[in-house]
Design a protein around this motif. Structure first.
Motif, PDB file in Angstrom:
ATOM      1  N   GLY A 193       0.838  -1.198   0.000  1.00  0.00           N
ATOM      2  CA  GLY A 193       0.000   0.000   0.000  1.00  0.00           C
ATOM      3  C   GLY A 193       0.871   1.246   0.000  1.00  0.00           C
ATOM      4  O   GLY A 193       1.755   1.389   0.840  1.00  0.00           O
ATOM      5  N   ILE A 194       0.626   2.120  -0.932  1.00  0.00           N
ATOM      6  CA  ILE A 194       1.427   3.345  -1.004  1.00  0.00           C
ATOM      7  C   ILE A 194       0.589   4.583  -0.746  1.00  0.00           C
ATOM      8  O   ILE A 194       1.091   5.694  -0.857  1.00  0.00           O
ATOM      9  CB  ILE A 194       2.132   3.467  -2.366  1.00  0.00           C
ATOM     10  CG1 ILE A 194       1.113   3.615  -3.491  1.00  0.00           C
ATOM     11  CG2 ILE A 194       3.053   2.309  -2.615  1.00  0.00           C
ATOM     12  CD1 ILE A 194       1.724   4.095  -4.779  1.00  0.00           C
ATOM     13  N   VAL A 195      -0.676   4.403  -0.382  1.00  0.00           N
ATOM     14  CA  VAL A 195      -1.556   5.556  -0.192  1.00  0.00           C
ATOM     15  C   VAL A 195      -1.043   6.445   0.938  1.00  0.00           C
ATOM     16  O   VAL A 195      -0.974   7.667   0.792  1.00  0.00           O
ATOM     17  CB  VAL A 195      -3.001   5.088   0.079  1.00  0.00           C
ATOM     18  CG1 VAL A 195      -3.900   6.252   0.410  1.00  0.00           C
ATOM     19  CG2 VAL A 195      -3.536   4.322  -1.110  1.00  0.00           C
ATOM     20  N   ALA A 196      -0.684   5.867   2.068  1.00  0.00           N
ATOM     21  CA  ALA A 196      -0.202   6.661   3.203  1.00  0.00           C
ATOM     22  C   ALA A 196       1.101   7.363   2.856  1.00  0.00           C
ATOM     23  O   ALA A 196       1.273   8.551   3.155  1.00  0.00           O
ATOM     24  CB  ALA A 196      -0.022   5.771   4.424  1.00  0.00           C
ATOM     25  N   ASP A 197       2.019   6.651   2.228  1.00  0.00           N
ATOM     26  CA  ASP A 197       3.300   7.255   1.854  1.00  0.00           C
ATOM     27  C   ASP A 197       3.101   8.420   0.900  1.00  0.00           C
ATOM     28  O   ASP A 197       3.659   9.503   1.087  1.00  0.00           O
ATOM     29  CB  ASP A 197       4.212   6.220   1.185  1.00  0.00           C
ATOM     30  CG  ASP A 197       4.494   5.029   2.068  1.00  0.00           C
ATOM     31  OD1 ASP A 197       4.227   5.121   3.279  1.00  0.00           O
ATOM     32  OD2 ASP A 197       4.980   4.020   1.537  1.00  0.00           O
ATOM     33  N   LEU A 198       2.313   8.184  -0.104  1.00  0.00           N
ATOM     34  CA  LEU A 198       2.085   9.206  -1.126  1.00  0.00           C
ATOM     35  C   LEU A 198       1.351  10.404  -0.552  1.00  0.00           C
ATOM     36  O   LEU A 198       1.725  11.550  -0.818  1.00  0.00           O
ATOM     37  CB  LEU A 198       1.319   8.601  -2.300  1.00  0.00           C
ATOM     38  CG  LEU A 198       1.204   9.466  -3.540  1.00  0.00           C
ATOM     39  CD1 LEU A 198       2.574   9.793  -4.094  1.00  0.00           C
ATOM     40  CD2 LEU A 198       0.365   8.760  -4.588  1.00  0.00           C
ATOM     41  N   SER A 199       0.323  10.163   0.253  1.00  0.00           N
ATOM     42  CA  SER A 199      -0.446  11.283   0.795  1.00  0.00           C
ATOM     43  C   SER A 199       0.383  12.123   1.763  1.00  0.00           C
ATOM     44  O   SER A 199       0.310  13.355   1.743  1.00  0.00           O
ATOM     45  CB  SER A 199      -1.724  10.778   1.467  1.00  0.00           C
ATOM     46  OG  SER A 199      -1.407   9.956   2.551  1.00  0.00           O
ATOM     47  N   LEU A 200       1.204  11.487   2.607  1.00  0.00           N
ATOM     48  CA  LEU A 200       2.051  12.262   3.515  1.00  0.00           C
ATOM     49  C   LEU A 200       3.143  13.015   2.770  1.00  0.00           C
ATOM     50  O   LEU A 200       3.464  14.149   3.115  1.00  0.00           O
ATOM     51  CB  LEU A 200       2.655  11.348   4.576  1.00  0.00           C
ATOM     52  CG  LEU A 200       1.704  10.941   5.687  1.00  0.00           C
ATOM     53  CD1 LEU A 200       2.373   9.951   6.621  1.00  0.00           C
ATOM     54  CD2 LEU A 200       1.229  12.141   6.466  1.00  0.00           C
ATOM     55  N   SER A 201       3.692  12.406   1.739  1.00  0.00           N
ATOM     56  CA  SER A 201       4.714  13.093   0.949  1.00  0.00           C
ATOM     57  C   SER A 201       4.125  14.305   0.236  1.00  0.00           C
ATOM     58  O   SER A 201       4.733  15.382   0.216  1.00  0.00           O
ATOM     59  CB  SER A 201       5.321  12.138  -0.072  1.00  0.00           C
ATOM     60  OG  SER A 201       5.951  11.072   0.569  1.00  0.00           O
ATOM     61  N   VAL A 202       2.952  14.145  -0.329  1.00  0.00           N
ATOM     62  CA  VAL A 202       2.297  15.262  -1.017  1.00  0.00           C
ATOM     63  C   VAL A 202       1.920  16.351  -0.019  1.00  0.00           C
ATOM     64  O   VAL A 202       2.107  17.548  -0.292  1.00  0.00           O
ATOM     65  CB  VAL A 202       1.067  14.761  -1.807  1.00  0.00           C
ATOM     66  CG1 VAL A 202       0.204  15.905  -2.284  1.00  0.00           C
ATOM     67  CG2 VAL A 202       1.509  13.902  -2.982  1.00  0.00           C
ATOM     68  N   THR A 203       1.418  15.965   1.162  1.00  0.00           N
ATOM     69  CA  THR A 203       1.065  16.949   2.185  1.00  0.00           C
ATOM     70  C   THR A 203       2.278  17.748   2.624  1.00  0.00           C
ATOM     71  O   THR A 203       2.222  18.979   2.719  1.00  0.00           O
ATOM     72  CB  THR A 203       0.436  16.246   3.406  1.00  0.00           C
ATOM     73  OG1 THR A 203      -0.706  15.520   2.981  1.00  0.00           O
ATOM     74  CG2 THR A 203       0.047  17.242   4.474  1.00  0.00           C
ATOM     75  N   LEU A 204       3.384  17.075   2.882  1.00  0.00           N
ATOM     76  CA  LEU A 204       4.598  17.769   3.298  1.00  0.00           C
ATOM     77  C   LEU A 204       5.131  18.656   2.178  1.00  0.00           C
ATOM     78  O   LEU A 204       5.544  19.794   2.425  1.00  0.00           O
ATOM     79  CB  LEU A 204       5.666  16.767   3.745  1.00  0.00           C
ATOM     80  CG  LEU A 204       6.934  17.365   4.337  1.00  0.00           C
ATOM     81  CD1 LEU A 204       6.606  18.187   5.574  1.00  0.00           C
ATOM     82  CD2 LEU A 204       7.916  16.273   4.686  1.00  0.00           C
TER      83      LEU A 204
END
Length: 128
Positions: free
Chosen positions: A102-113
């Motif tokens: 699952g990459i949803v958490a990684d991607l969403s936190l990276s985009v948020t930061l």
């Protein structure tokens, strides 16, 4: 002997990297907030002696408070997501079934930061 020891060790290293990132983001938030407080204190000290300098008054805005707190919140979210991922990945490593990554958490936190950094950079560029 622990089954899949190398996988568990890699999971732990990844968890610790996420923790370091979260702590660094929180520290950056504190730095932004405390620097704004320092500038505000210096402006008040200088204004007690006479006229408040425009340069210091220009640097003290609610932006420092908001940006500092935003970075602190994002850092805390990083740590919470890292903990959840660490436990979840540990369970999946011990499970015999095949799981999709699952990459949803990684991607969403990276985009948020990244968005937070872009907003702070743009505001600082146009504010200066």
């Amino acid at each position: 002997m622990i089954r899949s020891y190398t996988d568990h060790a890699a999971n732990e290293r990844t968890f610790l990297a996420w923790l370091r990132t979260g702590i660094a983001v929180i520290a950056f938030g504190f730095l932004i907030e405390k620097f704004d407080l320092f500038v505000d204190t210096m402006a008040a000290a200088v204004s007690a002696e006479g006229v408040r300098p425009q340069a210091l008054e220009h640097m003290t805005t609610p932006f420092g408070w908001g940006a500092g707190h935003a970075f602190i919140v994002v850092g805390i979210i990083f740590i919470l997501v890292a903990t959840f991922r660490f436990v979840r990945t540990g369970w999946m490593l011990d499970d015999q079934k095949i799981h999709s990554p699952g990459i949803v958490a990684d991607l969403s936190l990276s985009v948020t930061l990244a968005l937070l950094l872009i907003v702070v950079s743009v505001l600082l560029f146009f504010h200066a």
